[in-house]
Enzyme design. Structure first.
Site, PDB file in Angstrom:
ATOM      1  CG  ASP A  67      -2.413  13.424  35.157  1.00  0.00           C
ATOM      2  OD1 ASP A  67      -2.671  12.414  34.471  1.00  0.00           O
ATOM      3  OD2 ASP A  67      -3.194  14.394  35.247  1.00  0.00           O
ATOM      4  CG  ASN A 136      -9.301  22.976  38.099  1.00  0.00           C
ATOM      5  OD1 ASN A 136      -9.013  22.361  37.068  1.00  0.00           O
ATOM      6  ND2 ASN A 136      -8.728  22.717  39.265  1.00  0.00           N
ATOM      7  CG  HIS A 138      -6.688  20.223  36.049  1.00  0.00           C
ATOM      8  ND1 HIS A 138      -7.132  19.599  37.198  1.00  0.00           N
ATOM      9  CD2 HIS A 138      -7.169  19.461  35.030  1.00  0.00           C
ATOM     10  CE1 HIS A 138      -7.829  18.522  36.884  1.00  0.00           C
ATOM     11  NE2 HIS A 138      -7.867  18.424  35.571  1.00  0.00           N
ATOM     12  CD  GLU A 143      -5.730  20.872  40.452  1.00  0.00           C
ATOM     13  OE1 GLU A 143      -6.228  21.203  39.366  1.00  0.00           O
ATOM     14  OE2 GLU A 143      -6.364  20.210  41.309  1.00  0.00           O
TER      15      GLU A 143
HETATM   16  P1  PGA Z   1     -11.863  14.577  31.311  1.00  0.00           P
HETATM   17  O1  PGA Z   1     -10.734  15.148  32.270  1.00  0.00           O
HETATM   18  O2  PGA Z   1     -11.165  14.297  30.002  1.00  0.00           O
HETATM   19  O3  PGA Z   1     -12.336  13.322  31.969  1.00  0.00           O
HETATM   20  O4  PGA Z   1     -12.914  15.634  31.166  1.00  0.00           O
HETATM   21  C1  PGA Z   1      -9.911  16.159  31.813  1.00  0.00           C
HETATM   22  C2  PGA Z   1      -8.973  16.612  32.891  1.00  0.00           C
HETATM   23  O5  PGA Z   1      -9.383  16.716  34.057  1.00  0.00           O
HETATM   24  O6  PGA Z   1      -7.817  16.912  32.567  1.00  0.00           O
END
Ligand code: PGA
Length: 246
Positions: A67, A136, A138, A143
């Site tokens: 992404d 959240n 995701h 999302e």
């Molecule tokens: P993080 O992000 O590895 O920095 O905790 C994870 C995500 O938002 O998919």
């Protein structure tokens, strides 16, 4: 789905990096989709170290970036593209034609999605996806509410994603949209590794595994994948009831 709980971040990163190395040892021309973020960072660094010490060539591997923040330059330190280039692609010497990233600066982002989907369709299947989980629930920028049959798409980011996402940037950014592979890609991948560490992830991990599989917690869909591996450290698994047999 298999869940493994290890002591800490070092241990889950060690395990994930060995899985990546094994994948490439068994299939040197693997297609690997990688998420960016703090979670998989050490696993990628360990992959680079192990590739060197064990003399595993990644020259035939195709990498896909999961992404990207829409409108954020690939030269921006907080972009997923620069993160992946610095942490894994450049140290492994991956050639440009084996790196497949969304151009999040393109004027037509839907076209970028089509280019990515066409590429994935052409190569057949993603062999391995390495993903984290957002606060959240995701995965990538899928999302809450995202359809399990989604392919690449442009998404309005939730407030949580926009505010948590500031941590990747040196200066505060206006984050509005993302571009991401879809949940269908995750379900179609031959193998998926989802990693989570730290007490701040404990509540969303509980929701992912304790509640019903639901579009409200997109990561819960991983429970429908027969060859998924969830790597948790003790802190991230600490609020999940033990009788779920994690
Ligand atoms: P993080 O992000 O590895 O920095 O905790 C994870 C995500 O938002 O998919």
């Amino acid at each position: 789905m298999r869940v493994e709980i290890y002591k800490d971040y070092q241990e889950i990163s060690d395990f994930a990096s060995s899985a990546i190395i094994d994948q490439v040892r068994q299939k040197p021309d693997s297609v690997i989709c990688v998420a960016s973020g703090d979670t998989p960072k050490l696993a990628y660094q360990k992959t680079v170290e192990k590739a060197k010490t064990q003399q595993i060539s990644f020259s035939e591997v195709h990498f896909i970036g999961f992404d990207e923040w829409a409108g954020i330059s690939p030269e921006n330190h907080g972009s997923c593209s620069l993160f992946l280039r610095e942490i894994i692609f450049s140290p492994l010497g991956i050639s440009e034609d084996h790196i497949h990233l969304f151009d999040a600066m393109a004027s037509d982002l839907d076209k970028e999605c089509k280019i990515m989907d066409d590429f994935i369709y052409k190569i057949g299947k993603i062999d391995l996806m390495v993903v984290g989980i957002g606060m959240n629930g995701h995965v990538g920028f899928n999302e809450p509410g995202t359809s399990p049959t989604s392919k690449s798409h442009v998404v309005e980011l939730e407030e949580t994603t926009k505010s948590v996402g500031q941590k990747y940037f040196k200066e505060s950014q206006v984050l509005t949209k993302g571009i991401t592979l879809g949940l269908q890609h995750l379900l179609d991948a031959k193998q998926v590794i989802l990693m989570a560490n730290g007490i701040h992830k404990a509540d969303i991990i509980r929701k992912t595994f304790q509640n019903e599989i639901s579009v409200e917690v997109p990561a819960s869909i991983i429970r429908n994948h027969k060859d998924s591996l969830v790597l948790l450290d003790e802190a991230a698994s600490s609020l999940t009831p033990k009788d779920l047999n994690l």
